[in-house]
Design a protein around this motif. Structure first.
Motif, PDB file in Angstrom:
ATOM      1  N   GLY A 119       0.816  -1.203   0.000  1.00 29.42           N
ATOM      2  CA  GLY A 119       0.000   0.000   0.000  1.00 29.42           C
ATOM      3  C   GLY A 119       0.849   1.250   0.000  1.00 29.42           C
ATOM      4  N   VAL A 133       0.370   4.135   1.912  1.00 31.75           N
ATOM      5  CA  VAL A 133       0.550   4.872   3.154  1.00 31.75           C
ATOM      6  C   VAL A 133       1.892   4.497   3.774  1.00 31.75           C
ATOM      7  CG1 VAL A 133      -0.358   5.330   5.459  1.00 31.75           C
ATOM      8  CG2 VAL A 133      -1.922   5.019   3.543  1.00 31.75           C
ATOM      9  N   THR A 181      -4.654   3.157   2.177  1.00 33.98           N
ATOM     10  CA  THR A 181      -4.505   2.132   3.202  1.00 33.98           C
ATOM     11  C   THR A 181      -3.263   1.302   2.912  1.00 33.98           C
ATOM     12  OG1 THR A 181      -6.910   1.989   3.448  1.00 33.98           O
ATOM     13  CG2 THR A 181      -5.609   0.162   4.334  1.00 33.98           C
ATOM     14  N   SER A 182      -2.541   0.960   3.956  1.00 32.66           N
ATOM     15  CA  SER A 182      -1.402   0.057   3.831  1.00 32.66           C
ATOM     16  C   SER A 182      -1.522  -1.050   4.873  1.00 32.66           C
ATOM     17  CB  SER A 182      -0.072   0.789   4.042  1.00 32.66           C
ATOM     18  OG  SER A 182       0.291   1.549   2.924  1.00 32.66           O
ATOM     19  N   PHE A 183      -1.130  -2.238   4.463  1.00 34.69           N
ATOM     20  CA  PHE A 183      -1.093  -3.386   5.363  1.00 34.69           C
ATOM     21  C   PHE A 183       0.368  -3.746   5.617  1.00 34.69           C
ATOM     22  CE2 PHE A 183      -5.034  -3.585   2.999  1.00 34.69           C
ATOM     23  CZ  PHE A 183      -5.977  -3.778   4.006  1.00 34.69           C
ATOM     24  N   VAL A 241      -2.528  -2.321  10.137  1.00 37.84           N
ATOM     25  CA  VAL A 241      -3.067  -1.574   9.007  1.00 37.84           C
ATOM     26  C   VAL A 241      -2.977  -0.079   9.308  1.00 37.84           C
ATOM     27  CG1 VAL A 241      -5.420  -1.812   9.937  1.00 37.84           C
ATOM     28  CG2 VAL A 241      -5.090  -1.225   7.518  1.00 37.84           C
ATOM     29  N   HIS A 242      -2.490   0.668   8.328  1.00 34.82           N
ATOM     30  CA  HIS A 242      -2.475   2.123   8.371  1.00 34.82           C
ATOM     31  C   HIS A 242      -3.591   2.631   7.454  1.00 34.82           C
ATOM     32  CE1 HIS A 242       1.515   2.731  10.310  1.00 34.82           C
ATOM     33  NE2 HIS A 242       1.862   1.629   9.653  1.00 34.82           N
ATOM     34  N   TRP A 243      -4.439   3.529   7.974  1.00 33.07           N
ATOM     35  CA  TRP A 243      -5.438   4.187   7.138  1.00 33.07           C
ATOM     36  C   TRP A 243      -5.208   5.687   7.202  1.00 33.07           C
ATOM     37  CZ3 TRP A 243      -9.080   7.911   8.426  1.00 33.07           C
ATOM     38  CH2 TRP A 243      -9.976   8.249   7.404  1.00 33.07           C
ATOM     39  N   GLN A 244      -5.146   6.309   6.043  1.00 35.26           N
ATOM     40  CA  GLN A 244      -4.937   7.752   5.952  1.00 35.26           C
ATOM     41  C   GLN A 244      -6.103   8.382   5.210  1.00 35.26           C
ATOM     42  OE1 GLN A 244      -2.250   9.978   7.028  1.00 35.26           O
ATOM     43  NE2 GLN A 244      -3.952  11.343   6.513  1.00 35.26           N
ATOM     44  N   SER A 291      -5.879  10.090  10.459  1.00 34.34           N
ATOM     45  CA  SER A 291      -5.269   8.796  10.178  1.00 34.34           C
ATOM     46  C   SER A 291      -5.380   7.900  11.401  1.00 34.34           C
ATOM     47  CB  SER A 291      -3.797   8.957   9.782  1.00 34.34           C
ATOM     48  OG  SER A 291      -3.028   9.487  10.853  1.00 34.34           O
ATOM     49  N   PHE A 343      -3.891   3.951  12.930  1.00 30.23           N
ATOM     50  CA  PHE A 343      -3.129   2.710  12.819  1.00 30.23           C
ATOM     51  C   PHE A 343      -3.570   1.766  13.923  1.00 30.23           C
ATOM     52  CE2 PHE A 343       0.299   0.061  14.521  1.00 30.23           C
ATOM     53  CZ  PHE A 343       0.556  -0.739  13.416  1.00 30.23           C
TER      54      PHE A 343
END
Length: 305
Positions: free
Chosen positions: A203, A205, A231-233, A267-270, A275, A277
């Motif tokens: 992802g 982020v 989003t990054s995992f 998981v990071h959500w921006q 944001s 995490f």
């Protein structure tokens, strides 16, 4: 006074104050935080039960990558951790002792090509002098949870001040939609160890952000956030050889495990302004006789205006 109040409010709410405009000038760039607790992991209340860390970053204007100069980018890190036995009421000779620790440190982050480095020094304040035992008791009483007994607190690790130095080297390798960062880390101080591991991210982020590693979970949290919404995992694991630990003293009969292992995911959500995490980490056994491994949760919420 108005500028000071604005700065304090921005730090408290997780906002990133304006960065330095001149690359030749050093200024406050932002702050990263991470809260860790086993109640948001496996739901237990034991061992590496809770911690909080804040990283305040100073340097020239952030260019979405680490600078090349040693000392150009500085992280002032403040953290607190509570370590406890699995039973807060009765002292057990087969369980670990209670310990509270406050850490104050200065670290520099820099890179050479794809090679990333962090070097730093800390002062670790340990024992009842931190008053973390009083803090935990107050929180547990307010939530109707069991508080540490006088016997457990009387058996805790005593007061001391421990200087600490550490170094981390990592190399970022991108592939397709992902990137992997193998790393090695060494530390001498309250706990002395050599560690090797990796972090795998899928992802957008985190790209262009400054990432700092949490000492308890191994998660890398965002200290400077400049990613686009998305989003990054993340997945990671590492293994350490711990040579000695003030929290598990040999003089009390503790024997450290051959290795200390961690496996994590998050998981990071921006969003446009905010944001979040959330991550979990499986922590392997740290001493011979520890009855089980544990899972702790980590969370970070940033609200910007």
């Amino acid at each position: 006074m108005g500028r000071i109040a604005s700065f304090i409010m921005a730090v408290a709410l997780g906002a990133s104050p304006a960065v330095a405009q001149d690359t030749a000038e050093r200024g406050y760039l932002g702050v990263g935080r991470l809260f860790v607790n086993d109640l948001i992991g496996d739901g237990e209340d034991r061992w590496r039960t809770g911690s909080y860390v804040a990283s305040f970053i100073w340097g020239p204007e952030w260019q979405h990558e680490l600078p090349q100069g040693f000392g150009d980018l500085l992280e002032l890190r403040v953290s607190g951790e509570i370590i406890q036995p699995s039973n807060l009421t009765t002292v057990s000779p087969t369980d670990r002792p209670y310990a509270g620790a406050l850490t104050f440190g200065a670290h520099t982050h820099f890179q050479r090509g794809s090679n990333e480095f962090r070097a730093g020094a800390d002062l670790v304040v340990i024992g009842p002098q931190t008053h973390l035992d009083d803090f935990q008791s107050s929180i547990h009483d307010a939530l109707g949870m069991v508080s540490p007994s006088a016997a457990v607190l009387g058996n805790q690790i005593g007061n001391s001040f421990r200087p600490q130095v550490s170094l981390e080297y990592g190399r970022l390798v991108e592939f397709g939609a992902g990137r992997v960062r193998p790393f090695v880390e060494m530390q001498a101080g309250a706990e002395s160890y050599a560690r090797v591991g990796f972090d795998l991210t899928f992802g957008s982020v985190g790209l262009g952000d400054m990432m700092v590693r949490d000492s308890v979970t191994g998660h890398r949290y965002r200290a400077l956030r400049h990613s686009d919404p998305g989003t990054s995992f993340v997945i990671g694991a590492d293994m350490a050889k711990v040579f000695d630990s003030v929290y598990l003293p040999e003089s009390r009969g503790y024997t450290l495990t051959d290795t200390r292992d961690r496996v994590r995911a998050g998981v990071h959500w921006q969003g446009e302004k905010h944001s979040v995490f959330y991550g979990v980490t499986w922590l392997g056994k740290e001493f011979v006789g520890q009855s089980d491994s544990q899972v702790v949760g980590a969370i970070n919420l940033n609200i910007e205006f």
